[in-house]
Design a protein around this motif. Structure first.
Motif, PDB file in Angstrom:
ATOM      1  N   THR A 158       0.839  -1.209   0.000  1.00 43.76           N
ATOM      2  CA  THR A 158       0.000   0.000   0.000  1.00 43.76           C
ATOM      3  C   THR A 158       0.869   1.252   0.000  1.00 43.76           C
ATOM      4  O   THR A 158       0.589   2.227  -0.706  1.00 43.76           O
ATOM      5  CB  THR A 158      -0.930  -0.004   1.224  1.00 43.76           C
ATOM      6  N   GLU A 159       1.926   1.220   0.815  1.00 44.09           N
ATOM      7  CA  GLU A 159       2.824   2.377   0.878  1.00 44.09           C
ATOM      8  C   GLU A 159       3.481   2.633  -0.483  1.00 44.09           C
ATOM      9  O   GLU A 159       3.576   3.782  -0.945  1.00 44.09           O
ATOM     10  CB  GLU A 159       3.904   2.144   1.935  1.00 44.09           C
ATOM     11  N   ILE A 160       3.950   1.578  -1.127  1.00 48.22           N
ATOM     12  CA  ILE A 160       4.597   1.716  -2.451  1.00 48.22           C
ATOM     13  C   ILE A 160       3.600   2.271  -3.460  1.00 48.22           C
ATOM     14  O   ILE A 160       3.925   3.162  -4.249  1.00 48.22           O
ATOM     15  CB  ILE A 160       5.149   0.353  -2.917  1.00 48.22           C
ATOM     16  N   LEU A 161       2.393   1.734  -3.401  1.00 45.72           N
ATOM     17  CA  LEU A 161       1.385   2.131  -4.382  1.00 45.72           C
ATOM     18  C   LEU A 161       1.033   3.608  -4.255  1.00 45.72           C
ATOM     19  O   LEU A 161       0.688   4.255  -5.253  1.00 45.72           O
ATOM     20  CB  LEU A 161       0.130   1.272  -4.194  1.00 45.72           C
ATOM     21  N   HIS A 162       1.168   4.154  -3.036  1.00 44.45           N
ATOM     22  CA  HIS A 162       0.801   5.554  -2.816  1.00 44.45           C
ATOM     23  C   HIS A 162       2.018   6.480  -2.743  1.00 44.45           C
ATOM     24  O   HIS A 162       1.863   7.650  -2.374  1.00 44.45           O
ATOM     25  CB  HIS A 162      -0.046   5.681  -1.526  1.00 44.45           C
ATOM     26  N   THR A 163       3.189   5.979  -3.103  1.00 44.47           N
ATOM     27  CA  THR A 163       4.393   6.837  -3.160  1.00 44.47           C
ATOM     28  C   THR A 163       4.397   7.563  -4.492  1.00 44.47           C
ATOM     29  O   THR A 163       4.480   6.952  -5.563  1.00 44.47           O
ATOM     30  CB  THR A 163       5.677   5.992  -3.017  1.00 44.47           C
ATOM     31  N   ARG A 164       4.294   8.886  -4.462  1.00 46.02           N
ATOM     32  CA  ARG A 164       4.093   9.669  -5.672  1.00 46.02           C
ATOM     33  C   ARG A 164       5.263   9.521  -6.658  1.00 46.02           C
ATOM     34  O   ARG A 164       5.055   9.445  -7.867  1.00 46.02           O
ATOM     35  CB  ARG A 164       3.915  11.149  -5.308  1.00 46.02           C
ATOM     36  N   ARG A 165       6.512   9.444  -6.139  1.00 47.38           N
ATOM     37  CA  ARG A 165       7.659   9.405  -7.045  1.00 47.38           C
ATOM     38  C   ARG A 165       7.774   8.078  -7.799  1.00 47.38           C
ATOM     39  O   ARG A 165       8.567   7.957  -8.710  1.00 47.38           O
ATOM     40  CB  ARG A 165       8.951   9.682  -6.290  1.00 47.38           C
ATOM     41  N   LEU A 166       6.926   7.092  -7.368  1.00 53.57           N
ATOM     42  CA  LEU A 166       6.925   5.807  -8.065  1.00 53.57           C
ATOM     43  C   LEU A 166       5.806   5.719  -9.104  1.00 53.57           C
ATOM     44  O   LEU A 166       5.596   4.677  -9.705  1.00 53.57           O
ATOM     45  CB  LEU A 166       6.787   4.650  -7.066  1.00 53.57           C
ATOM     46  N   GLY A 167       5.125   6.844  -9.316  1.00 56.11           N
ATOM     47  CA  GLY A 167       4.023   6.838 -10.276  1.00 56.11           C
ATOM     48  C   GLY A 167       4.478   6.485 -11.683  1.00 56.11           C
ATOM     49  O   GLY A 167       3.721   5.918 -12.467  1.00 56.11           O
ATOM     50  N   LYS A 168       5.741   6.814 -12.020  1.00 55.53           N
ATOM     51  CA  LYS A 168       6.247   6.535 -13.365  1.00 55.53           C
ATOM     52  C   LYS A 168       6.372   5.043 -13.646  1.00 55.53           C
ATOM     53  O   LYS A 168       6.521   4.635 -14.800  1.00 55.53           O
ATOM     54  CB  LYS A 168       7.606   7.200 -13.556  1.00 55.53           C
ATOM     55  N   LEU A 169       6.301   4.199 -12.572  1.00 53.72           N
ATOM     56  CA  LEU A 169       6.371   2.750 -12.779  1.00 53.72           C
ATOM     57  C   LEU A 169       5.030   2.162 -13.203  1.00 53.72           C
ATOM     58  O   LEU A 169       4.976   0.986 -13.590  1.00 53.72           O
ATOM     59  CB  LEU A 169       6.845   2.051 -11.493  1.00 53.72           C
ATOM     60  N   HIS A 170       3.956   2.980 -13.135  1.00 52.08           N
ATOM     61  CA  HIS A 170       2.615   2.513 -13.515  1.00 52.08           C
ATOM     62  C   HIS A 170       2.266   1.216 -12.791  1.00 52.08           C
ATOM     63  O   HIS A 170       1.879   0.220 -13.394  1.00 52.08           O
ATOM     64  CB  HIS A 170       2.527   2.314 -15.034  1.00 52.08           C
ATOM     65  N   LEU A 171       2.420   1.256 -11.463  1.00 51.75           N
ATOM     66  CA  LEU A 171       2.159   0.071 -10.644  1.00 51.75           C
ATOM     67  C   LEU A 171       0.662  -0.195 -10.551  1.00 51.75           C
ATOM     68  O   LEU A 171      -0.166   0.728 -10.470  1.00 51.75           O
ATOM     69  CB  LEU A 171       2.747   0.276  -9.248  1.00 51.75           C
ATOM     70  N   ALA A 172       0.346  -1.489 -10.509  1.00 52.22           N
ATOM     71  CA  ALA A 172      -1.058  -1.902 -10.347  1.00 52.22           C
ATOM     72  C   ALA A 172      -1.101  -3.036  -9.338  1.00 52.22           C
ATOM     73  O   ALA A 172      -0.247  -3.926  -9.352  1.00 52.22           O
ATOM     74  CB  ALA A 172      -1.641  -2.347 -11.675  1.00 52.22           C
ATOM     75  N   ARG A 173      -2.141  -2.991  -8.436  1.00 54.59           N
ATOM     76  CA  ARG A 173      -2.257  -4.041  -7.421  1.00 54.59           C
ATOM     77  C   ARG A 173      -2.938  -5.257  -8.035  1.00 54.59           C
ATOM     78  O   ARG A 173      -4.055  -5.179  -8.521  1.00 54.59           O
ATOM     79  CB  ARG A 173      -3.051  -3.544  -6.217  1.00 54.59           C
ATOM     80  N   LEU A 174      -2.218  -6.375  -8.010  1.00 52.55           N
ATOM     81  CA  LEU A 174      -2.787  -7.624  -8.510  1.00 52.55           C
ATOM     82  C   LEU A 174      -3.415  -8.433  -7.395  1.00 52.55           C
ATOM     83  O   LEU A 174      -4.302  -9.260  -7.642  1.00 52.55           O
ATOM     84  CB  LEU A 174      -1.694  -8.466  -9.186  1.00 52.55           C
ATOM     85  N   ALA A 175      -2.908  -8.198  -6.177  1.00 54.33           N
ATOM     86  CA  ALA A 175      -3.414  -8.893  -4.981  1.00 54.33           C
ATOM     87  C   ALA A 175      -2.999  -8.040  -3.799  1.00 54.33           C
ATOM     88  O   ALA A 175      -2.230  -7.087  -3.958  1.00 54.33           O
ATOM     89  CB  ALA A 175      -2.821 -10.297  -4.902  1.00 54.33           C
TER      90      ALA A 175
END
Length: 777
Positions: free
Chosen positions: A597-614
């Motif tokens: 959850t923390e990674i998903l909401h880290t703004r500087r990681l937005g360029k990775l286009h992360l998506a939660r699969l589980a």
């Protein structure tokens, strides 16, 4: 084989005893490089080659050069007595200088006549003036002009016929010192004109300009120094010799200069040299260790550019000039080579890394002493930098060797530098350029421990002595001689509570790899300081260490328990290390639900286009390496997994320069010892007993394509082609431009030689017929 002709250079060489012949061969080491001369005919050819003569001339003092020029000026009449009379010097002094020329293979005695190799005689004659003798010139001169010239020089000329006038004029010009005084009294325009007229080729005359009462040619004619030959001016050879002599302030030969002594206590000098040697070994080791992890970036045309050197200097906390010296000397010593990825250590570096300090220093110092340029004062090409370690033409090497030899024995190095023109008269630099090259010798000498203050150290003196003796293995010989001066300094690592390590002595391979993986160097010097940070410890864990092995190795290295702050740092980083795992499915991020959850909401990681699969899985369209780098930049400590979930150990890659025909020198040539070659030549003077069957097909093909090359030069070129060795050639292209090139011949096809050219850093074709000379590279 070419027969030995009576009175020739080859006959003189054949008449030397084994001791004198071996001494000559020691002073001319280039002729001992395989393929060595077969018989004295080939030896004379090799010694008389342009490259070989140039090497030998660089060793002469000003007195030696002037003596040789006087021999050339006198031509077939040169004897010790006549040379002494021409130079106004005592006969014993001239005899010693002639003996030195003979011992170096730059002259020989034919009875009482001093003779020079043809190429050298032509070179020095051209410098002195290569016109015709007055007896030949005067035959085409009007009687009245001869009468004027003879009277101007103080000879009785009234009423004499032409043959008598010619004899009187020849007698007057034979008094060279008197004619030199006449030349010295000329105004500068007339002397400049005389210099121009004196250095034309034989038989080349100069057009007579419109008459002017005070023109320089008229002044020369009125002084009896120039003759009007059918409407053109010509300067007799005797006048040219006098003009050459007039350029020097008496005495022409000054003898060895008396240099003052330099004051420094032996203990202080030794301590300074030892500290400098330790520092340069640490610097070279650091540069090469860094290049092993990541090759030094190379420019498109080769060499390490200024930006890469600046980055390297900042990273290693080294002065820029030290980085320059380290790159150049390491390359010259064969420790650094070129790869597709850049410049990296060669196989020889691993061996060098384990050697005693005396051997390590000997390899670097020998390479530096033999270099032809100054690493910290490199020449430019068309105003642009020639970056290290690319080779370049320079006279800095001869200056370095001359000054170290001149200042040996406790004499002032600064005083030797001020008298450089006597010790090294052929350097070819302008005064301001000379100052730069001397400063470079001082700077580099101090960095290497060859100089301390104003004096040559014991290490420096032994370096010069080994070079002068031309030992069969100069590095091993020098290492033996400096072993007592450069004892091994044990590597001591003290781990401190402020998360630093203080390292003294030379870093071992084990210590270098551990500290290079787990810490960063902040300062270097007699002792270096390395700092541990969360990032550096994490880097060590990323490259395969674990917390326990890191603790154990550091404890063994320092021989004491780890300070508590360092132990806590390793434990903290290790605890977080691997909590986040990146699986290479292009890509999945696995962690506990809170961390995901923390990674998903880290703004500087937005360029990775992360998506939660589980709840504990994220995906990214980017490659594994990109995701790892972004997470680490955001403060996480991920580890990589393969498709099956196994942790991927990131290699701390070590790059090693592979041998390549394009990237580095060709096969090295063996060098025969002076005593061995002397014995071989004396046993087979004509070169008739040849164990390898004599010249082969390649030799014969090259000889047919270029009959102007000597047998010795053809043998060198054929050997380079057959054995894939480097060779130096002087080449004249279709435009008539002459260049000196180091090449590695590959294929002979038709009348062309396909080669790798180091000057152009690429493949080039050379017309064999246009190769003017060949020498070992």
């Amino acid at each position: 084989m070419r027969p030995v002709v009576s009175g020739s250079f080859a006959e003189y060489l054949a008449g030397l005893d084994e001791t004198r012949l071996a001494r000559l061969l020691r002073l001319r080491p280039d002729v001992r490089i395989e393929p060595v001369p077969r018989g004295f005919g080939q030896l004379a050819e090799r010694l008389g080659g342009a490259e070989s003569l140039a090497f030998a001339l660089r060793q002469l003092t000003r007195d030696g050069v002037r003596t040789g020029q006087a021999v050339a000026a006198l031509g077939g009449e040169a004897t010790v007595r006549k040379v002494a009379r021409l130079l106004g010097a005592p006969e014993p002094v001239v005899a010693d200088l002639v003996t030195d020329l003979c011992e170096r293979g730059l002259a020989w005695l034919d009875g009482e006549t001093v003779r020079l190799p043809d190429r050298l005689a032509a070179h020095w004659s051209a410098e002195v003036g290569d016109g015709r003798p007055v007896a030949d010139v005067a035959r085409s001169v009007r009687v009245e002009d001869l009468r004027v010239a003879a009277a101007a020089l103080g000879a009785e000329a009234e009423g004499l016929r032409k043959p008598e006038l010619i004899a009187r004029l020849a007698d007057a010009l034979a008094d060279t010192p008197a004619v030199a005084r006449v030349v010295a009294g000329l105004p500068r325009p007339a002397r400049d004109c005389l210099d121009v007229l004196s250095h034309g080729s034989p038989g080349a005359f100069w057009s007579l300009p419109a008459p002017r009462p005070a023109g320089p040619q008229r002044l020369l004619a009125a002084a009896g120094l120039a003759l009007n030959v059918n409407g053109r001016w010509e300067v007799p050879r005797e006048v040219a010799v006098a003009a050459w002599l007039a350029e020097f302030e008496p005495p022409v030969l000054t003898g060895p200069l008396d240099l003052p002594s330099a004051a420094m206590s032996p203990a202080e000098m030794l301590a300074t040299a030892q500290a400098a040697a330790q520092d340069v070994l640490r610097a070279v080791t650091s540069v090469l260790d860094t290049a092993r992890s990541k090759p030094l970036a190379a420019l498109k045309k080769g060499g390490v550019g200024a930006r890469e050197r600046t980055r390297l200097a900042a990273r290693l906390a080294l002065p820029a000039e030290t980085v320059l010296l380290a790159i150049d000397v390491a390359h010259a010593a064969g420790l650094l080579g070129h790869t597709d990825a850049g410049y990296a250590p060669t196989e020889a570096f691993s061996r060098w890394r384990e050697e005693e300090p005396s051997r390590q220093w000997a390899e670097l110092a020998t390479a530096w002493f033999g270099m032809e340029h100054a690493p910290t004062s490199r020449e430019q090409d068309d105003g642009k930098e020639v970056p290290p370690p690319l080779p370049l033409a320079s006279g800095a090497g001869m200056i370095r060797r001359a000054l170290v030899r001149a200042a040996a024995g406790g004499r002032s190095f600064d005083a030797a530098g001020r008298q450089l023109d006597w010790f090294c008269p052929l350097h070819g630099y302008e005064p301001d350029e000379v100052g730069q090259k001397v400063e470079a010798v001082v700077r580099e000498g101090h960095l290497l421990g060859v100089l301390a203050g104003d004096v040559v150290t014991d290490c420096g003196e032994r370096l010069a002595a080994v070079a002068d003796e031309s030992a069969d293995d100069p590095v091993a010989e020098l290492a033996d001689r400096v072993a007592s001066l450069l004892p091994e300094a044990p590597c001591t690592v003290v781990l401190q509570s402020d998360l630093t390590a203080v390292v003294s002595g030379q870093l071992t391979v084990r210590a270098s790899r551990l500290l290079g993986a787990a810490a960063v160097c902040e300062t270097r010097g007699t002792a270096s300081i390395w700092r541990f940070t969360p990032e550096t410890v994490r880097h060590a864990l990323d490259t395969g260490w674990n917390a326990e092995s890191l603790r154990q190795e550091l404890a063994v290295l320092s021989d004491r328990p780890l300070p508590q702050p360092l132990d806590y740092l390793i434990a903290d980083v290790s605890r977080r290390h691997g909590q986040v795992r990146v699986r290479g499915l292009r890509s999945c991020v696995l962690a506990d639900e809170a961390t995901v959850t923390e990674i998903l909401h880290t703004r500087r990681l937005g360029k990775l286009h992360l998506a939660r699969l589980a709840p504990t899985v994220l995906s990214s369209p980017y490659e594994l390496d990109n995701v790892l780098a972004a997470l680490r930049a955001a403060g996480f400590a991920p580890v990589a997994e393969d498709a099956e979930g196994a942790v991927i150990i990131e290699e701390n890659a070590e790059h090693e320069a592979a041998a390549s025909r394009r990237a580095g020198p060709g096969a090295t040539r063996d060098r025969v010892s002076a005593t061995n070659l002397a014995a071989r030549l004396l046993a087979d003077p004509e070169g008739e007993t040849v164990s390898d069957g004599g010249p082969g097909e390649t030799f014969e093909q090259l000889a047919e394509l270029n009959p102007r090359l000597s047998a010795a030069e053809l043998a060198l070129l054929a050997d380079a082609l057959d054995q894939e060795r480097d060779v130096a050639i002087v080449y004249r292209d279709k435009n008539g431009t002459r260049t000196r090139r180091a090449i590695q011949p590959r294929v002979l096809f038709g009348r062309w030689l396909e080669s790798w050219c180091y000057l152009r850093n690429g493949d080039r074709d050379f017309t064999v017929a246009n190769i003017e000379s060949v020498a070992p590279a």
